[in-house]
Motif scaffolding. Sequence first.
Motif, PDB file in Angstrom:
ATOM      1  N   VAL A 157       1.633  -0.150  -1.949  1.00 19.16           N
ATOM      2  CA  VAL A 157       2.616  -0.163  -0.762  1.00 19.16           C
ATOM      3  C   VAL A 157       1.901   0.597   0.452  1.00 19.16           C
ATOM      4  O   VAL A 157       1.796  -0.299   1.495  1.00 19.16           O
ATOM      5  CB  VAL A 157       3.794   0.463  -1.107  1.00 19.16           C
ATOM      6  CG1 VAL A 157       4.745   0.875   0.221  1.00 19.16           C
ATOM      7  CG2 VAL A 157       4.705   0.178  -2.115  1.00 19.16           C
ATOM      8  N   SER A 158       0.883   1.509   0.135  1.00 13.98           N
ATOM      9  CA  SER A 158       0.112   1.975   1.312  1.00 13.98           C
ATOM     10  C   SER A 158      -0.833   1.081   1.850  1.00 13.98           C
ATOM     11  O   SER A 158      -1.239   0.923   3.062  1.00 13.98           O
ATOM     12  CB  SER A 158      -0.578   3.349   0.888  1.00 13.98           C
ATOM     13  OG  SER A 158      -1.336   4.183   1.771  1.00 13.98           O
ATOM     14  N   PHE A 191      -0.728  -2.319   1.662  1.00 13.86           N
ATOM     15  CA  PHE A 191      -0.042  -3.342   2.511  1.00 13.86           C
ATOM     16  C   PHE A 191       0.292  -2.700   3.822  1.00 13.86           C
ATOM     17  O   PHE A 191       0.165  -3.375   4.772  1.00 13.86           O
ATOM     18  CB  PHE A 191       0.944  -3.716   1.660  1.00 13.86           C
ATOM     19  CG  PHE A 191       1.891  -4.780   2.427  1.00 13.86           C
ATOM     20  CD1 PHE A 191       1.484  -5.860   2.505  1.00 13.86           C
ATOM     21  CD2 PHE A 191       3.068  -4.137   3.033  1.00 13.86           C
ATOM     22  CE1 PHE A 191       2.386  -6.910   3.182  1.00 13.86           C
ATOM     23  CE2 PHE A 191       3.959  -5.329   3.634  1.00 13.86           C
ATOM     24  CZ  PHE A 191       3.532  -6.590   3.820  1.00 13.86           C
ATOM     25  N   LEU A 192       0.948  -1.580   3.795  1.00 15.32           N
ATOM     26  CA  LEU A 192       1.402  -1.044   5.162  1.00 15.32           C
ATOM     27  C   LEU A 192       0.343  -0.640   6.020  1.00 15.32           C
ATOM     28  O   LEU A 192       0.455  -1.118   7.310  1.00 15.32           O
ATOM     29  CB  LEU A 192       2.279  -0.054   4.881  1.00 15.32           C
ATOM     30  CG  LEU A 192       3.813  -0.277   4.255  1.00 15.32           C
ATOM     31  CD1 LEU A 192       4.394   0.960   4.112  1.00 15.32           C
ATOM     32  CD2 LEU A 192       4.631  -1.442   4.809  1.00 15.32           C
ATOM     33  N   ILE A 226       7.878   6.095   0.182  1.00 16.28           N
ATOM     34  CA  ILE A 226       8.013   4.684   0.667  1.00 16.28           C
ATOM     35  C   ILE A 226       8.858   4.548   2.000  1.00 16.28           C
ATOM     36  O   ILE A 226       8.292   3.504   2.923  1.00 16.28           O
ATOM     37  CB  ILE A 226       8.623   3.543  -0.560  1.00 16.28           C
ATOM     38  CG1 ILE A 226       7.710   3.861  -1.700  1.00 16.28           C
ATOM     39  CG2 ILE A 226       8.788   2.362  -0.129  1.00 16.28           C
ATOM     40  CD1 ILE A 226       8.347   3.342  -3.285  1.00 16.28           C
ATOM     41  N   LEU A 284       7.489   3.128   5.381  1.00 16.99           N
ATOM     42  CA  LEU A 284       8.076   1.534   6.115  1.00 16.99           C
ATOM     43  C   LEU A 284       8.651   1.839   7.541  1.00 16.99           C
ATOM     44  O   LEU A 284       8.644   0.842   8.196  1.00 16.99           O
ATOM     45  CB  LEU A 284       9.280   1.311   5.480  1.00 16.99           C
ATOM     46  CG  LEU A 284       9.126   0.564   3.620  1.00 16.99           C
ATOM     47  CD1 LEU A 284      10.335   0.325   3.018  1.00 16.99           C
ATOM     48  CD2 LEU A 284       8.445  -0.961   4.086  1.00 16.99           C
ATOM     49  N   LEU A 297       6.010   0.266  10.144  1.00 15.67           N
ATOM     50  CA  LEU A 297       6.230  -1.138  10.061  1.00 15.67           C
ATOM     51  C   LEU A 297       7.528  -1.671  10.664  1.00 15.67           C
ATOM     52  O   LEU A 297       7.296  -2.736  11.202  1.00 15.67           O
ATOM     53  CB  LEU A 297       6.316  -1.379   8.512  1.00 15.67           C
ATOM     54  CG  LEU A 297       5.947  -3.195   8.301  1.00 15.67           C
ATOM     55  CD1 LEU A 297       4.715  -3.416   8.638  1.00 15.67           C
ATOM     56  CD2 LEU A 297       6.085  -3.220   6.584  1.00 15.67           C
ATOM     57  N   ARG A 321       8.150  -8.768   6.428  1.00 11.28           N
ATOM     58  CA  ARG A 321       7.160  -7.830   5.596  1.00 11.28           C
ATOM     59  C   ARG A 321       7.909  -6.592   5.332  1.00 11.28           C
ATOM     60  O   ARG A 321       7.157  -6.010   4.424  1.00 11.28           O
ATOM     61  CB  ARG A 321       6.286  -7.397   6.945  1.00 11.28           C
ATOM     62  CG  ARG A 321       7.145  -6.905   7.984  1.00 11.28           C
ATOM     63  CD  ARG A 321       5.921  -6.542   9.280  1.00 11.28           C
ATOM     64  NE  ARG A 321       6.479  -5.791  10.565  1.00 11.28           N
ATOM     65  CZ  ARG A 321       7.368  -6.375  11.177  1.00 11.28           C
ATOM     66  NH1 ARG A 321       7.724  -7.730  11.304  1.00 11.28           N
ATOM     67  NH2 ARG A 321       7.646  -5.511  12.254  1.00 11.28           N
ATOM     68  N   HIS A 327       8.518  -7.473   1.741  1.00 10.34           N
ATOM     69  CA  HIS A 327       7.297  -7.534   0.943  1.00 10.34           C
ATOM     70  C   HIS A 327       6.907  -6.056   0.289  1.00 10.34           C
ATOM     71  O   HIS A 327       6.488  -5.941  -0.798  1.00 10.34           O
ATOM     72  CB  HIS A 327       6.054  -8.132   1.767  1.00 10.34           C
ATOM     73  CG  HIS A 327       4.896  -8.415   1.066  1.00 10.34           C
ATOM     74  ND1 HIS A 327       4.276  -9.296   1.346  1.00 10.34           N
ATOM     75  CD2 HIS A 327       4.179  -7.479   0.472  1.00 10.34           C
ATOM     76  CE1 HIS A 327       2.980  -9.362   0.651  1.00 10.34           C
ATOM     77  NE2 HIS A 327       2.966  -8.108  -0.063  1.00 10.34           N
ATOM     78  N   ALA A 328       7.123  -5.374   1.461  1.00  8.48           N
ATOM     79  CA  ALA A 328       6.591  -3.756   0.840  1.00  8.48           C
ATOM     80  C   ALA A 328       7.676  -3.156  -0.172  1.00  8.48           C
ATOM     81  O   ALA A 328       7.210  -2.743  -1.006  1.00  8.48           O
ATOM     82  CB  ALA A 328       6.568  -3.078   2.046  1.00  8.48           C
ATOM     83  N   LEU A 353       6.613  -4.885  -3.268  1.00 11.11           N
ATOM     84  CA  LEU A 353       5.649  -3.911  -4.014  1.00 11.11           C
ATOM     85  C   LEU A 353       5.888  -2.684  -4.631  1.00 11.11           C
ATOM     86  O   LEU A 353       5.458  -2.286  -5.745  1.00 11.11           O
ATOM     87  CB  LEU A 353       4.502  -3.520  -2.759  1.00 11.11           C
ATOM     88  CG  LEU A 353       3.797  -5.015  -2.505  1.00 11.11           C
ATOM     89  CD1 LEU A 353       2.949  -4.304  -1.403  1.00 11.11           C
ATOM     90  CD2 LEU A 353       2.839  -5.781  -3.595  1.00 11.11           C
ATOM     91  N   TYR A 398       2.138 -10.542  10.353  1.00  9.21           N
ATOM     92  CA  TYR A 398       2.519 -10.988   9.026  1.00  9.21           C
ATOM     93  C   TYR A 398       3.260 -12.289   9.256  1.00  9.21           C
ATOM     94  O   TYR A 398       4.197 -12.248   9.985  1.00  9.21           O
ATOM     95  CB  TYR A 398       3.509  -9.806   8.379  1.00  9.21           C
ATOM     96  CG  TYR A 398       3.998 -10.436   6.956  1.00  9.21           C
ATOM     97  CD1 TYR A 398       3.203 -10.279   5.779  1.00  9.21           C
ATOM     98  CD2 TYR A 398       5.383 -10.804   6.545  1.00  9.21           C
ATOM     99  CE1 TYR A 398       3.289 -10.608   4.699  1.00  9.21           C
ATOM    100  CE2 TYR A 398       5.773 -11.049   5.217  1.00  9.21           C
ATOM    101  CZ  TYR A 398       4.872 -10.990   4.450  1.00  9.21           C
ATOM    102  OH  TYR A 398       5.254 -11.346   3.063  1.00  9.21           O
TER     103      TYR A 398
END
Length: 349
Positions: free
Chosen positions: A5-6, A8-9, A29, A33, A36, A132, A135-136, A139, A282
Amino acid sequence: MLNRVSSFLSRPAGSAWVALAGLPMLVLIAAMLLPLFAGTSQFAAAQFGSAGQTPSDDKAEVAEKPTSTLFPETIKNTTALTPDGTLYIDSKNKALFVRAHVVFTAGLLEMLCCPVQTKEHESILSTPCPPRMVHAGLLALGAETGKPAQFGETFQPPTGEDLTITLLWKDEDGELQSQAAREWIRTATRRYFTAKLPQLPEGLKLPEEEKLRYDSVRNELLHYGVVTPELREKFLKLTNDPAFHNAVKELEKTSQPSTMDADWVFVGSSFQEDPDSNTPRYLADGGDFICVANFPAATIDVAVRSSASDSERGYEAFTENIPETGTPVLIKIQRTTDLAKGGETPKDR
């Protein structure tokens, strides 16, 4: 899971957020987020895209109510992953809940769900939650991304984690309803269907008022839309020719709609640098969230060939199964493998 997750973000959000060691996993998490989410529209703003179908005033008012008010029992044991209450995670049952509303109930489709003010003219649902973020969240559930559909000499379907998608909403009596998302989608009927026919019977003239045509180049009988039993009988009375009768019966058979049976997979979209801001963007945030037509930018796609071309659209809204425009909906997304491990038989695979 936290590292995935980290990673991706960190691409769109940078590394400005502080270390939060020692906090529970879901708090970590959720904290990751938040950056983001920064800059996205608030939940009550721009709920209905202008290209979608206009809801009644009552439905529009209901749709502006917070998720915690509309679906309190469903989300009571979940953790909010967005400050506006548009995305929740249920760690015990390994599920995401995405807030959305009905914007389109009849016509050809590209999406099951799109972000607000993007593709409401060809998507059943619209959500204020950026793809996005979902998505996170996927994950965080342990889902693996795949690859988008590849078109060329040989078609390669999109790949990724197999997902189960369920839709929850309240009926007119306030009772919670649940249905597999595929039940809101059916094979397209607003197109031409064909059946081989070497030639038209001698002297036969097709009725101009009907949508029945003959292609003498391809030697095909064509009909636009569903051939009903009434139409079948009308067409069969035009001639006693056996080949023509077989073609009409073939048109009737192939034109009947059926519920979508394709699987959804977590493709994962991709990032592209925005030339104006020089920051990663994204791509699915532009509209391609949960697709029923193949798009390279899809977050979630169907694992079959499904064209976005108007003349080749594979799916349309199953109008009879969809509540009225403006109805608030929770999209429940789970890994199909998690349902299998729990002994459940997924309604939607």
